[in-house]
Design a protein around this motif. Sequence first.
Motif, PDB file in Angstrom:
ATOM      1  N   ASP A 102     -52.607  -8.609  15.640  1.00 28.29           N
ATOM      2  CA  ASP A 102     -51.924  -9.248  14.524  1.00 28.29           C
ATOM      3  C   ASP A 102     -50.634  -8.529  14.119  1.00 28.29           C
ATOM      4  OD1 ASP A 102     -53.253  -7.027  13.628  1.00 28.29           O
ATOM      5  OD2 ASP A 102     -53.988  -7.962  11.772  1.00 28.29           O
ATOM      6  N   SER A 103     -50.128  -7.609  14.949  1.00 30.03           N
ATOM      7  CA  SER A 103     -48.881  -6.892  14.650  1.00 30.03           C
ATOM      8  C   SER A 103     -47.688  -7.828  14.809  1.00 30.03           C
ATOM      9  CB  SER A 103     -48.705  -5.712  15.595  1.00 30.03           C
ATOM     10  OG  SER A 103     -49.743  -4.796  15.447  1.00 30.03           O
ATOM     11  N   SER A 104     -46.639  -7.545  14.047  1.00 31.31           N
ATOM     12  CA  SER A 104     -45.420  -8.345  14.186  1.00 31.31           C
ATOM     13  C   SER A 104     -44.765  -8.047  15.531  1.00 31.31           C
ATOM     14  CB  SER A 104     -44.445  -8.031  13.049  1.00 31.31           C
ATOM     15  OG  SER A 104     -43.879  -6.748  13.228  1.00 31.31           O
ATOM     16  N   ASN A 105     -43.986  -8.988  16.013  1.00 32.33           N
ATOM     17  CA  ASN A 105     -43.325  -8.825  17.310  1.00 32.33           C
ATOM     18  C   ASN A 105     -42.396  -7.624  17.328  1.00 32.33           C
ATOM     19  OD1 ASN A 105     -44.650 -10.961  18.440  1.00 32.33           O
ATOM     20  ND2 ASN A 105     -42.959 -12.412  18.172  1.00 32.33           N
ATOM     21  N   VAL A 106     -41.693  -7.384  16.230  1.00 34.65           N
ATOM     22  CA  VAL A 106     -40.740  -6.281  16.184  1.00 34.65           C
ATOM     23  C   VAL A 106     -41.472  -4.941  16.243  1.00 34.65           C
ATOM     24  CG1 VAL A 106     -38.997  -5.120  14.774  1.00 34.65           C
ATOM     25  CG2 VAL A 106     -38.993  -7.611  14.951  1.00 34.65           C
ATOM     26  N   SER A 107     -42.485  -4.776  15.408  1.00 37.08           N
ATOM     27  CA  SER A 107     -43.199  -3.497  15.426  1.00 37.08           C
ATOM     28  C   SER A 107     -43.955  -3.309  16.742  1.00 37.08           C
ATOM     29  CB  SER A 107     -44.148  -3.384  14.230  1.00 37.08           C
ATOM     30  OG  SER A 107     -45.172  -4.357  14.309  1.00 37.08           O
ATOM     31  N   ALA A 108     -44.558  -4.361  17.259  1.00 35.83           N
ATOM     32  CA  ALA A 108     -45.251  -4.268  18.545  1.00 35.83           C
ATOM     33  C   ALA A 108     -44.261  -3.927  19.661  1.00 35.83           C
ATOM     34  CB  ALA A 108     -45.971  -5.567  18.861  1.00 35.83           C
TER      35      ALA A 108
END
Length: 152
Positions: A81-87
């Motif tokens: 469920d992490s955001s694309n940017v942080s992932a």
Amino acid sequence: MGGMGGMSPPLPSSMNGTNGMHGMHHRMMMHMTFYWGKNAEILFHSWPGTSTGMYVLALIFVFVLSFFIEWLSHCQLIKPDSSNVSAGLVQTFLHAIRVGLAYMVMLAVMSFNVGVFLVAVAGHTLGFLFFGSRVFKKPDAVKGSDLPPFSC
């Protein structure tokens, strides 16, 4: 200066400060073929040197590095469920760590010491056995990892 591309030839030992007792340095021979022996220079100047204990420590270090590279190659640290940017930033950081460690193992193997070569291969092999093969995976385990497979 023909053939030197404008560079001056190296100074003779009597002119560059390596003569006499003040400049005596023990220089290890750089091997260009595989060799057996504990007298090696792996990754850092004069390490492990001629000590058997330090050589064993160097072998353990290379083994752990290669084992850890395999773990990084097959781990799942990013939450779904992490955001694309942080992932994406975490993936990039993990990739940089994996590549940096892989280059360190490559440089260690370039010492041409057979022991170093064998422990590097053993570390990658056991790392893959534990983290990449089906031997220790649960049948319902999610496939994939945070990082794409290594490509040479």
